[in-house]
Design a protein around this motif. Structure first.
Motif, PDB file in Angstrom:
ATOM      1  N   LEU A  94     -19.717 -67.905  -8.456  1.00  0.00           N
ATOM      2  CA  LEU A  94     -18.567 -67.169  -7.953  1.00  0.00           C
ATOM      3  C   LEU A  94     -17.916 -67.991  -6.850  1.00  0.00           C
ATOM      4  O   LEU A  94     -18.529 -68.252  -5.822  1.00  0.00           O
ATOM      5  CB  LEU A  94     -19.001 -65.806  -7.408  1.00  0.00           C
ATOM      6  N   HIS A  95     -16.681 -68.399  -7.084  1.00  0.00           N
ATOM      7  CA  HIS A  95     -15.946 -69.188  -6.101  1.00  0.00           C
ATOM      8  C   HIS A  95     -15.265 -68.208  -5.145  1.00  0.00           C
ATOM      9  O   HIS A  95     -14.396 -67.436  -5.530  1.00  0.00           O
ATOM     10  CB  HIS A  95     -14.906 -70.068  -6.792  1.00  0.00           C
ATOM     11  N   VAL A  96     -15.670 -68.221  -3.881  1.00  0.00           N
ATOM     12  CA  VAL A  96     -15.115 -67.325  -2.873  1.00  0.00           C
ATOM     13  C   VAL A  96     -13.909 -67.980  -2.217  1.00  0.00           C
ATOM     14  O   VAL A  96     -12.843 -67.388  -2.102  1.00  0.00           O
ATOM     15  CB  VAL A  96     -16.180 -66.944  -1.822  1.00  0.00           C
ATOM     16  N   MET A  97     -14.087 -69.217  -1.784  1.00  0.00           N
ATOM     17  CA  MET A  97     -13.020 -70.018  -1.196  1.00  0.00           C
ATOM     18  C   MET A  97     -13.538 -71.451  -1.121  1.00  0.00           C
ATOM     19  O   MET A  97     -14.732 -71.673  -1.350  1.00  0.00           O
ATOM     20  CB  MET A  97     -12.622 -69.486   0.187  1.00  0.00           C
ATOM     21  N   PRO A  98     -12.685 -72.412  -0.799  1.00  0.00           N
ATOM     22  CA  PRO A  98     -13.199 -73.784  -0.723  1.00  0.00           C
ATOM     23  C   PRO A  98     -14.413 -73.869   0.212  1.00  0.00           C
ATOM     24  O   PRO A  98     -14.366 -73.401   1.349  1.00  0.00           O
ATOM     25  CB  PRO A  98     -12.005 -74.574  -0.166  1.00  0.00           C
ATOM     26  N   GLY A  99     -15.490 -74.407  -0.329  1.00  0.00           N
ATOM     27  CA  GLY A  99     -16.708 -74.572   0.454  1.00  0.00           C
ATOM     28  C   GLY A  99     -17.673 -73.397   0.370  1.00  0.00           C
ATOM     29  O   GLY A  99     -18.792 -73.484   0.855  1.00  0.00           O
ATOM     30  N   ILE A 100     -17.236 -72.312  -0.229  1.00  0.00           N
ATOM     31  CA  ILE A 100     -18.123 -71.138  -0.344  1.00  0.00           C
ATOM     32  C   ILE A 100     -18.222 -70.734  -1.804  1.00  0.00           C
ATOM     33  O   ILE A 100     -17.223 -70.400  -2.445  1.00  0.00           O
ATOM     34  CB  ILE A 100     -17.627 -69.939   0.491  1.00  0.00           C
ATOM     35  N   GLU A 101     -19.436 -70.764  -2.304  1.00  0.00           N
ATOM     36  CA  GLU A 101     -19.705 -70.390  -3.683  1.00  0.00           C
ATOM     37  C   GLU A 101     -21.014 -69.613  -3.718  1.00  0.00           C
ATOM     38  O   GLU A 101     -21.946 -69.930  -2.985  1.00  0.00           O
ATOM     39  CB  GLU A 101     -19.825 -71.660  -4.528  1.00  0.00           C
ATOM     40  N   ILE A 102     -21.058 -68.600  -4.544  1.00  0.00           N
ATOM     41  CA  ILE A 102     -22.277 -67.807  -4.714  1.00  0.00           C
ATOM     42  C   ILE A 102     -22.796 -68.064  -6.118  1.00  0.00           C
ATOM     43  O   ILE A 102     -22.026 -68.061  -7.073  1.00  0.00           O
ATOM     44  CB  ILE A 102     -21.999 -66.304  -4.515  1.00  0.00           C
ATOM     45  N   GLN A 103     -24.088 -68.241  -6.213  1.00  0.00           N
ATOM     46  CA  GLN A 103     -24.715 -68.474  -7.506  1.00  0.00           C
ATOM     47  C   GLN A 103     -25.610 -67.273  -7.813  1.00  0.00           C
ATOM     48  O   GLN A 103     -26.448 -66.899  -6.993  1.00  0.00           O
ATOM     49  CB  GLN A 103     -25.529 -69.755  -7.436  1.00  0.00           C
ATOM     50  N   ILE A 104     -25.425 -66.675  -8.989  1.00  0.00           N
ATOM     51  CA  ILE A 104     -26.189 -65.481  -9.356  1.00  0.00           C
ATOM     52  C   ILE A 104     -26.814 -65.662 -10.734  1.00  0.00           C
ATOM     53  O   ILE A 104     -26.146 -66.086 -11.669  1.00  0.00           O
ATOM     54  CB  ILE A 104     -25.295 -64.222  -9.392  1.00  0.00           C
ATOM     55  N   SER A 105     -28.086 -65.324 -10.826  1.00  0.00           N
ATOM     56  CA  SER A 105     -28.738 -65.191 -12.118  1.00  0.00           C
ATOM     57  C   SER A 105     -28.701 -63.703 -12.432  1.00  0.00           C
ATOM     58  O   SER A 105     -29.517 -62.932 -11.932  1.00  0.00           O
ATOM     59  CB  SER A 105     -30.177 -65.700 -12.056  1.00  0.00           C
ATOM     60  N   ALA A 106     -27.715 -63.287 -13.220  1.00  0.00           N
ATOM     61  CA  ALA A 106     -27.485 -61.865 -13.486  1.00  0.00           C
ATOM     62  C   ALA A 106     -28.711 -61.198 -14.099  1.00  0.00           C
ATOM     63  O   ALA A 106     -29.066 -60.079 -13.737  1.00  0.00           O
ATOM     64  CB  ALA A 106     -26.270 -61.676 -14.389  1.00  0.00           C
ATOM     65  N   GLU A 107     -29.365 -61.900 -15.010  1.00  0.00           N
ATOM     66  CA  GLU A 107     -30.542 -61.322 -15.661  1.00  0.00           C
ATOM     67  C   GLU A 107     -31.656 -61.067 -14.649  1.00  0.00           C
ATOM     68  O   GLU A 107     -32.238 -60.001 -14.598  1.00  0.00           O
ATOM     69  CB  GLU A 107     -31.037 -62.252 -16.764  1.00  0.00           C
ATOM     70  N   GLU A 108     -31.928 -62.069 -13.818  1.00  0.00           N
ATOM     71  CA  GLU A 108     -32.986 -61.933 -12.826  1.00  0.00           C
ATOM     72  C   GLU A 108     -32.634 -60.878 -11.785  1.00  0.00           C
ATOM     73  O   GLU A 108     -33.482 -60.121 -11.329  1.00  0.00           O
ATOM     74  CB  GLU A 108     -33.239 -63.280 -12.148  1.00  0.00           C
ATOM     75  N   ALA A 109     -31.360 -60.828 -11.406  1.00  0.00           N
ATOM     76  CA  ALA A 109     -30.907 -59.847 -10.411  1.00  0.00           C
ATOM     77  C   ALA A 109     -30.754 -58.461 -11.016  1.00  0.00           C
ATOM     78  O   ALA A 109     -30.665 -57.469 -10.293  1.00  0.00           O
ATOM     79  CB  ALA A 109     -29.584 -60.296  -9.797  1.00  0.00           C
ATOM     80  N   MET A 111     -28.130 -57.391 -12.707  1.00  0.00           N
ATOM     81  CA  MET A 111     -26.767 -56.949 -12.424  1.00  0.00           C
ATOM     82  C   MET A 111     -25.900 -57.018 -13.674  1.00  0.00           C
ATOM     83  O   MET A 111     -25.985 -57.958 -14.453  1.00  0.00           O
ATOM     84  CB  MET A 111     -26.135 -57.827 -11.339  1.00  0.00           C
ATOM     85  N   SER A 112     -25.047 -56.017 -13.822  1.00  0.00           N
ATOM     86  CA  SER A 112     -24.082 -55.995 -14.917  1.00  0.00           C
ATOM     87  C   SER A 112     -22.875 -56.843 -14.509  1.00  0.00           C
ATOM     88  O   SER A 112     -22.663 -57.092 -13.316  1.00  0.00           O
ATOM     89  CB  SER A 112     -23.631 -54.564 -15.196  1.00  0.00           C
ATOM     90  N   ARG A 117     -18.706 -58.427 -10.392  1.00  0.00           N
ATOM     91  CA  ARG A 117     -17.303 -58.417  -9.942  1.00  0.00           C
ATOM     92  C   ARG A 117     -17.158 -57.636  -8.644  1.00  0.00           C
ATOM     93  O   ARG A 117     -16.443 -58.059  -7.728  1.00  0.00           O
ATOM     94  CB  ARG A 117     -16.396 -57.828 -11.031  1.00  0.00           C
ATOM     95  N   MET A 118     -17.843 -56.494  -8.528  1.00  0.00           N
ATOM     96  CA  MET A 118     -17.787 -55.700  -7.294  1.00  0.00           C
ATOM     97  C   MET A 118     -18.357 -56.502  -6.123  1.00  0.00           C
ATOM     98  O   MET A 118     -17.790 -56.490  -5.025  1.00  0.00           O
ATOM     99  CB  MET A 118     -18.574 -54.391  -7.454  1.00  0.00           C
ATOM    100  N   LEU A 119     -19.460 -57.196  -6.348  1.00  0.00           N
ATOM    101  CA  LEU A 119     -20.060 -58.014  -5.304  1.00  0.00           C
ATOM    102  C   LEU A 119     -19.089 -59.093  -4.844  1.00  0.00           C
ATOM    103  O   LEU A 119     -18.906 -59.308  -3.645  1.00  0.00           O
ATOM    104  CB  LEU A 119     -21.362 -58.649  -5.804  1.00  0.00           C
ATOM    105  N   LEU A 120     -18.445 -59.763  -5.802  1.00  0.00           N
ATOM    106  CA  LEU A 120     -17.492 -60.809  -5.454  1.00  0.00           C
ATOM    107  C   LEU A 120     -16.355 -60.247  -4.599  1.00  0.00           C
ATOM    108  O   LEU A 120     -15.983 -60.843  -3.584  1.00  0.00           O
ATOM    109  CB  LEU A 120     -16.931 -61.480  -6.707  1.00  0.00           C
ATOM    110  N   ALA A 126     -15.246 -59.568   2.999  1.00  0.00           N
ATOM    111  CA  ALA A 126     -16.020 -59.877   4.204  1.00  0.00           C
ATOM    112  C   ALA A 126     -15.665 -61.270   4.722  1.00  0.00           C
ATOM    113  O   ALA A 126     -15.538 -61.477   5.937  1.00  0.00           O
ATOM    114  CB  ALA A 126     -17.518 -59.780   3.915  1.00  0.00           C
ATOM    115  N   THR A 127     -15.492 -62.222   3.815  1.00  0.00           N
ATOM    116  CA  THR A 127     -15.127 -63.582   4.218  1.00  0.00           C
ATOM    117  C   THR A 127     -13.776 -63.586   4.926  1.00  0.00           C
ATOM    118  O   THR A 127     -13.607 -64.235   5.965  1.00  0.00           O
ATOM    119  CB  THR A 127     -15.094 -64.516   2.987  1.00  0.00           C
ATOM    120  N   GLN A 128     -12.821 -62.849   4.395  1.00  0.00           N
ATOM    121  CA  GLN A 128     -11.494 -62.775   5.021  1.00  0.00           C
ATOM    122  C   GLN A 128     -11.583 -62.159   6.418  1.00  0.00           C
ATOM    123  O   GLN A 128     -10.951 -62.630   7.353  1.00  0.00           O
ATOM    124  CB  GLN A 128     -10.526 -61.991   4.136  1.00  0.00           C
ATOM    125  N   ARG A 129     -12.415 -61.118   6.570  1.00  0.00           N
ATOM    126  CA  ARG A 129     -12.580 -60.496   7.893  1.00  0.00           C
ATOM    127  C   ARG A 129     -13.180 -61.489   8.887  1.00  0.00           C
ATOM    128  O   ARG A 129     -12.733 -61.602  10.021  1.00  0.00           O
ATOM    129  CB  ARG A 129     -13.458 -59.248   7.797  1.00  0.00           C
TER     130      ARG A 129
END
Length: 138
Positions: A94-109, A111-112, A117-120, A126-129
């Motif tokens: 999940l690309h949040v902004m330049p320099g910030i990326e989240i990596q998720i293993s949906a199966e392990e987590a 998550m649907s 999408r809700m998490l992103l 939160a990043t904008q705040r």
């Protein structure tokens, strides 16, 4: 409602678990008993799901007694990540902004796609705040 049914042989082939082991898991109460008696006995998706879950936990070296507690809802399932050399897994980046990326293993987590999408959205908000506060904005 059309429910797919399986013979013991089909269930064994689908799960790559020997029939003898499946019978043992049923005897221990890890998997529900088949529907019907003797040669007319059959299994349904629930049995398949139970066996796959037991298989995942046994491959993670979880003791059978603990698996029984998990299957009965008495205990929480332990993490089952057993990555081996050469194993593959799919991750979402999940690309949040330049320099910030989240990596998720949906199966392990567990998550649907909608939860991801809700998490992103929440992380981006939160990043904008944080960025506004850092820039002296309120």
């Amino acid at each position: 409602m059309n429910t797919k049914t399986f013979t013991a042989d089909e269930l064994s082939q689908l799960t790559d678990i020997p029939k003898r082991t499946i019978r043992y898991y049923i005897q221990l109460g890890l998997v529900d008993r088949p529907i019907g008696e003797t040669k007319a006995a059959h299994y349904v998706d629930t049995h398949l799901d139970q066996l796959l879950r037991v298989k995942k936990l046994t491959e993670a070296k979880v003791p059978l007694e603990r698996i029984r507690q998990v299957m009965d809802g008495e205990a929480e399932a332990p993490p089952t990540s057993t990555r081996k050399p050469g194993s593959m897994e799919v991750k979402t980046h999940l690309h949040v902004m330049p320099g910030i990326e989240i990596q998720i293993s949906a199966e392990e987590a567990g998550m649907s796609p909608e939860q991801i999408r809700m998490l992103l959205k929440e992380v981006m908000a939160a990043t904008q705040r944080v960025m506004k506060k850092d820039n002296g904005e309120s």
